[in-house]
Design a protein around this motif. Sequence first.
Motif, mmCIF file in Angstrom:
data_model
loop_
_atom_site.group_PDB
_atom_site.id
_atom_site.type_symbol
_atom_site.label_atom_id
_atom_site.label_comp_id
_atom_site.label_asym_id
_atom_site.label_seq_id
_atom_site.Cartn_x
_atom_site.Cartn_y
_atom_site.Cartn_z
ATOM 1 N N HIS A 8 4.097 2.475 1.660
ATOM 2 C CA HIS A 8 3.040 1.826 0.882
ATOM 3 C C HIS A 8 1.806 2.715 0.830
ATOM 4 C CE1 HIS A 8 5.072 -2.036 0.473
ATOM 5 N NE2 HIS A 8 5.524 -1.825 1.694
ATOM 6 N N CYS A 23 -4.752 -2.927 -12.555
ATOM 7 C CA CYS A 23 -4.484 -1.601 -11.993
ATOM 8 C C CYS A 23 -5.784 -1.027 -11.427
ATOM 9 C CB CYS A 23 -3.946 -0.682 -13.082
ATOM 10 S SG CYS A 23 -3.644 1.004 -12.531
ATOM 11 N N ASP A 64 8.148 -4.135 -2.267
ATOM 12 C CA ASP A 64 7.255 -5.218 -1.867
ATOM 13 C C ASP A 64 5.809 -4.724 -1.996
ATOM 14 O OD1 ASP A 64 6.394 -7.647 -0.761
ATOM 15 O OD2 ASP A 64 6.383 -6.799 1.262
ATOM 16 N N ILE A 65 5.029 -5.377 -2.844
ATOM 17 C CA ILE A 65 3.655 -4.944 -3.098
ATOM 18 C C ILE A 65 2.726 -5.568 -2.058
ATOM 19 C CG2 ILE A 65 1.752 -5.006 -4.751
ATOM 20 C CD1 ILE A 65 3.960 -5.058 -6.931
ATOM 21 N N LYS A 66 2.054 -4.700 -1.295
ATOM 22 C CA LYS A 66 1.148 -5.176 -0.246
ATOM 23 C C LYS A 66 -0.313 -5.105 -0.657
ATOM 24 C CE LYS A 66 4.284 -4.566 3.438
ATOM 25 N NZ LYS A 66 4.445 -4.878 4.771
ATOM 26 N N ASP A 70 -0.478 -0.238 -4.438
ATOM 27 C CA ASP A 70 0.979 -0.110 -4.488
ATOM 28 C C ASP A 70 1.489 -0.168 -5.925
ATOM 29 O OD1 ASP A 70 1.384 0.252 -1.785
ATOM 30 O OD2 ASP A 70 1.962 -1.822 -1.390
ATOM 31 N N LYS A 71 0.804 -0.921 -6.778
ATOM 32 C CA LYS A 71 1.199 -0.987 -8.192
ATOM 33 C C LYS A 71 1.085 0.384 -8.836
ATOM 34 C CE LYS A 71 -0.442 -5.726 -8.869
ATOM 35 N NZ LYS A 71 -1.369 -6.551 -9.663
ATOM 36 N N ILE A 74 3.829 2.657 -7.539
ATOM 37 C CA ILE A 74 5.087 2.384 -8.245
ATOM 38 C C ILE A 74 5.079 3.087 -9.602
ATOM 39 C CG2 ILE A 74 6.403 0.555 -9.410
ATOM 40 C CD1 ILE A 74 5.581 -1.286 -7.054
ATOM 41 N N LEU A 121 3.966 -6.215 -13.298
ATOM 42 C CA LEU A 121 2.960 -5.734 -12.342
ATOM 43 C C LEU A 121 1.539 -5.802 -12.869
ATOM 44 C CD1 LEU A 121 4.582 -2.518 -10.832
ATOM 45 C CD2 LEU A 121 4.501 -4.801 -9.854
#
Length: 178
Positions: A8, A23, A64-66, A70-71, A74, A121
């Motif tokens: 992450h 974002c 898994d987005i914490k 993280d977006k 990705i 997302l």
Amino acid sequence: MIEWQVYHSSFVDEEGITKACGCPLLPLKSKKKGPAPVLEQGKTDIIDEAITFFRANVFFRNFDIKNPADKLLIYLTYHINLSLKRLEGCRTLAEGTKAVINLGSENVTIPGEPGFPFTALFHPPQSQNEAELLRDYLKHIREETSGRLLSVAYRPNGTPNKWWLAFAKRKFMNLPLN
């Protein structure tokens, strides 16, 4: 049974970070002019993380987005995957540079537009200003990422680094590489 974890982003502090469409517009170590805030040289930015974590994270189908960063991680992992796919047939750094420049000149899609790979997302822009801010930021971060990727995908003598280009065959999160 061992359960492997994705890497992450370490950028969890959102204070003072502008967002567009969900974002985070994180600072970059970039000499190019763009909408991204400038991060001083010597510090790690989100592009450094994406390149460092790419070869581990590309194997995961779920992420898994914490935190909001993280977006972006990705998105960059997908962009690196796409870039490596374009570099796959390039036998020299010069050919690779040309392929990456061509990729950078393609239209950057944003949430709400056909072809954007991560509609779940990011939310669609609420205004034309938000749309242009995100499009400019994504274009800036893609260009910067591509430039740094070339320095790891090719050796100093200009030949391909097979330990990187082998990952062009992987599909991140089972997404098609257009």
